[in-house]
Design a protein around this motif. Structure first.
Motif, PDB file in Angstrom:
ATOM      1  N   UNK A  96       0.763  -1.478   0.041  1.00 44.76           N
ATOM      2  CA  UNK A  96      -0.278  -0.069  -0.053  1.00 44.76           C
ATOM      3  C   UNK A  96       1.076   1.588   0.264  1.00 44.76           C
ATOM      4  N   UNK A  97       0.423   2.135  -0.058  1.00 43.63           N
ATOM      5  CA  UNK A  97       1.332   3.399   0.315  1.00 43.63           C
ATOM      6  C   UNK A  97      -0.439   4.681  -0.145  1.00 43.63           C
ATOM      7  N   UNK A  98       0.969   6.096   0.361  1.00 45.90           N
ATOM      8  CA  UNK A  98       0.066   6.551   0.948  1.00 45.90           C
ATOM      9  C   UNK A  98       0.736   8.293  -0.187  1.00 45.90           C
ATOM     10  N   UNK A  99       0.668   9.426   0.169  1.00 49.43           N
ATOM     11  CA  UNK A  99       1.043  10.765  -0.174  1.00 49.43           C
ATOM     12  C   UNK A  99       0.937  11.029   1.172  1.00 49.43           C
ATOM     13  N   UNK A 100       2.299  11.527   1.894  1.00 46.90           N
ATOM     14  CA  UNK A 100       2.133  12.182   2.349  1.00 46.90           C
ATOM     15  C   UNK A 100       1.623  13.758   2.280  1.00 46.90           C
ATOM     16  N   UNK A 101       1.560  14.594   2.982  1.00 55.25           N
ATOM     17  CA  UNK A 101       1.275  16.169   3.359  1.00 55.25           C
ATOM     18  C   UNK A 101       1.845  16.894   2.596  1.00 55.25           C
ATOM     19  N   UNK A 102       3.321  16.912   2.219  1.00 55.88           N
ATOM     20  CA  UNK A 102       4.524  17.595   1.425  1.00 55.88           C
ATOM     21  C   UNK A 102       4.821  16.649   0.438  1.00 55.88           C
ATOM     22  N   UNK A 103       3.841  15.753  -0.411  1.00 57.73           N
ATOM     23  CA  UNK A 103       3.788  16.137  -0.965  1.00 57.73           C
ATOM     24  C   UNK A 103       4.668  14.448  -2.260  1.00 57.73           C
ATOM     25  N   UNK A 104       5.082  13.841  -1.340  1.00 52.90           N
ATOM     26  CA  UNK A 104       6.630  12.924  -1.336  1.00 52.90           C
ATOM     27  C   UNK A 104       4.972  11.119  -0.646  1.00 52.90           C
ATOM     28  N   UNK A 105       5.577  10.078  -1.669  1.00 53.78           N
ATOM     29  CA  UNK A 105       4.898   8.699  -1.423  1.00 53.78           C
ATOM     30  C   UNK A 105       5.661   8.229  -0.768  1.00 53.78           C
ATOM     31  N   UNK A 106       4.730   7.485   0.674  1.00 53.77           N
ATOM     32  CA  UNK A 106       5.323   6.532   0.884  1.00 53.77           C
ATOM     33  C   UNK A 106       5.007   5.181   1.502  1.00 53.77           C
ATOM     34  N   UNK A 107       5.442   4.239   0.790  1.00 52.55           N
ATOM     35  CA  UNK A 107       5.241   2.915   0.731  1.00 52.55           C
ATOM     36  C   UNK A 107       5.471   2.446   1.938  1.00 52.55           C
ATOM     37  N   UNK A 108       4.097   1.426   2.199  1.00 54.00           N
ATOM     38  CA  UNK A 108       4.608   0.607   3.403  1.00 54.00           C
ATOM     39  C   UNK A 108       4.055  -1.728   2.495  1.00 54.00           C
ATOM     40  N   UNK A 109       4.582  -2.249   3.257  1.00 53.36           N
ATOM     41  CA  UNK A 109       4.705  -3.188   3.048  1.00 53.36           C
ATOM     42  C   UNK A 109       4.130  -4.302   3.894  1.00 53.36           C
ATOM     43  N   UNK A 110       3.993  -6.099   3.447  1.00 54.28           N
ATOM     44  CA  UNK A 110       4.057  -7.211   4.357  1.00 54.28           C
ATOM     45  C   UNK A 110       5.088  -7.931   3.581  1.00 54.28           C
ATOM     46  N   UNK A 111       6.353  -7.958   3.667  1.00 50.73           N
ATOM     47  CA  UNK A 111       6.901  -8.653   2.796  1.00 50.73           C
ATOM     48  C   UNK A 111       7.660 -10.318   3.485  1.00 50.73           C
ATOM     49  N   UNK A 112       7.471 -11.293   3.236  1.00 54.26           N
ATOM     50  CA  UNK A 112       7.863 -12.083   3.475  1.00 54.26           C
ATOM     51  C   UNK A 112       9.545 -12.784   3.860  1.00 54.26           C
ATOM     52  N   UNK A 113       9.916 -12.339   2.857  1.00 56.49           N
ATOM     53  CA  UNK A 113      11.232 -11.981   2.445  1.00 56.49           C
ATOM     54  C   UNK A 113      11.893 -11.551   3.813  1.00 56.49           C
ATOM     55  N   UNK A 114      11.580 -10.015   4.024  1.00 55.61           N
ATOM     56  CA  UNK A 114      12.300  -9.411   4.694  1.00 55.61           C
ATOM     57  C   UNK A 114      12.271 -10.472   6.230  1.00 55.61           C
ATOM     58  N   UNK A 115      10.784 -10.370   6.695  1.00 56.35           N
ATOM     59  CA  UNK A 115      11.022 -11.492   8.304  1.00 56.35           C
ATOM     60  C   UNK A 115      11.420 -12.555   8.169  1.00 56.35           C
ATOM     61  N   UNK A 116      11.526 -13.080   6.998  1.00 54.22           N
ATOM     62  CA  UNK A 116      12.482 -14.342   7.339  1.00 54.22           C
ATOM     63  C   UNK A 116      14.487 -14.362   7.251  1.00 54.22           C
ATOM     64  N   UNK A 117      14.512 -12.456   6.789  1.00 53.36           N
ATOM     65  CA  UNK A 117      16.371 -12.456   6.484  1.00 53.36           C
ATOM     66  C   UNK A 117      16.072 -12.013   8.472  1.00 53.36           C
ATOM     67  N   UNK A 118      15.435 -11.203   8.718  1.00 52.76           N
ATOM     68  CA  UNK A 118      15.149 -10.503  10.098  1.00 52.76           C
ATOM     69  C   UNK A 118      15.735 -11.539  10.878  1.00 52.76           C
ATOM     70  N   UNK A 119      14.314 -13.298  10.453  1.00 53.59           N
ATOM     71  CA  UNK A 119      14.501 -13.988  11.685  1.00 53.59           C
ATOM     72  C   UNK A 119      16.048 -14.451  11.743  1.00 53.59           C
ATOM     73  N   UNK A 120      16.878 -14.921  10.745  1.00 52.73           N
ATOM     74  CA  UNK A 120      17.745 -15.766  10.552  1.00 52.73           C
ATOM     75  C   UNK A 120      19.550 -14.603  10.938  1.00 52.73           C
ATOM     76  N   UNK A 121      18.955 -12.958  11.076  1.00 51.88           N
ATOM     77  CA  UNK A 121      20.203 -12.478  11.229  1.00 51.88           C
ATOM     78  C   UNK A 121      19.898 -12.218  12.865  1.00 51.88           C
ATOM     79  N   UNK A 122      18.742 -12.129  13.654  1.00 55.12           N
ATOM     80  CA  UNK A 122      18.142 -12.018  15.209  1.00 55.12           C
ATOM     81  C   UNK A 122      18.784 -12.791  16.027  1.00 55.12           C
ATOM     82  N   UNK A 123      18.868 -14.301  14.553  1.00 59.10           N
ATOM     83  CA  UNK A 123      18.638 -16.013  15.956  1.00 59.10           C
ATOM     84  C   UNK A 123      19.778 -16.183  16.675  1.00 59.10           C
TER      85      UNK A 123
END
Length: 143
Positions: free
Chosen positions: A116-143
């Motif tokens: 999903x993404x939004x436009x901030x009050x200053x005209x910029x696009x800010x994207x957000x995501x649920x990303x399984x790869x990110x979660x997997x990598x973070x789990x490996x790095x914090x294990x």
């Protein structure tokens, strides 16, 4: 190509604002942290920077006067997607803070990628995501 780590990771994302102090204050409230760097000073910043997220990525806001001459006005171009724990809650938080929807919550296939993404009050696009790869990598790095 022998170097698979050509792009090592996002170092800094820069957003633009006509009023850097107002953008700084809006993002400080959204992030729950103050900017750690302000240039030339806090009263009249031309550039501010936050460190956010699991890897303390740099999120900069630059006075629009310094934007590249070819930059077109308004939202567009690449969208940086930030990992969030709950995409629906994150979108609600952004909208409640004054952002406007740019792209609704959208599943990307059937493997758990949602954006999903939004436009901030200053005209910029800010994207957000649920990303399984990110979660997997973070789990490996914090294990």
């Amino acid at each position: 190509m022998t170097n698979t780590n050509f792009l090592r990771g996002m170092a800094t994302v820069n957003f633009w604002a006509d009023d850097v102090a107002a953008a700084r204050d809006w993002y400080a409230k959204l992030f729950g942290v103050e900017a750690y760097f302000q240039m030339p000073n806090a009263e009249h910043p031309a550039y501010v920077e936050f460190r956010i997220g699991d890897y303390e990525h740099e999120f900069g806001i630059i006075d629009r006067n310094y934007a590249p001459s070819a930059m077109q006005p308004g939202p567009g171009g690449a969208i940086v997607l930030w990992q969030v724990d709950d995409i629906h809650a994150a979108l609600e938080r952004l909208l409640a803070a004054g952002a406007t929807e740019y792209d609704p919550v959208t599943p990307r296939g059937t493997t758990g990628f949602i954006t999903a993404s939004v436009i901030d009050p200053f005209g910029n696009v800010l994207g957000i995501m649920s990303n399984p790869h990110y979660v997997q990598i973070l789990a490996k790095l914090t294990a």
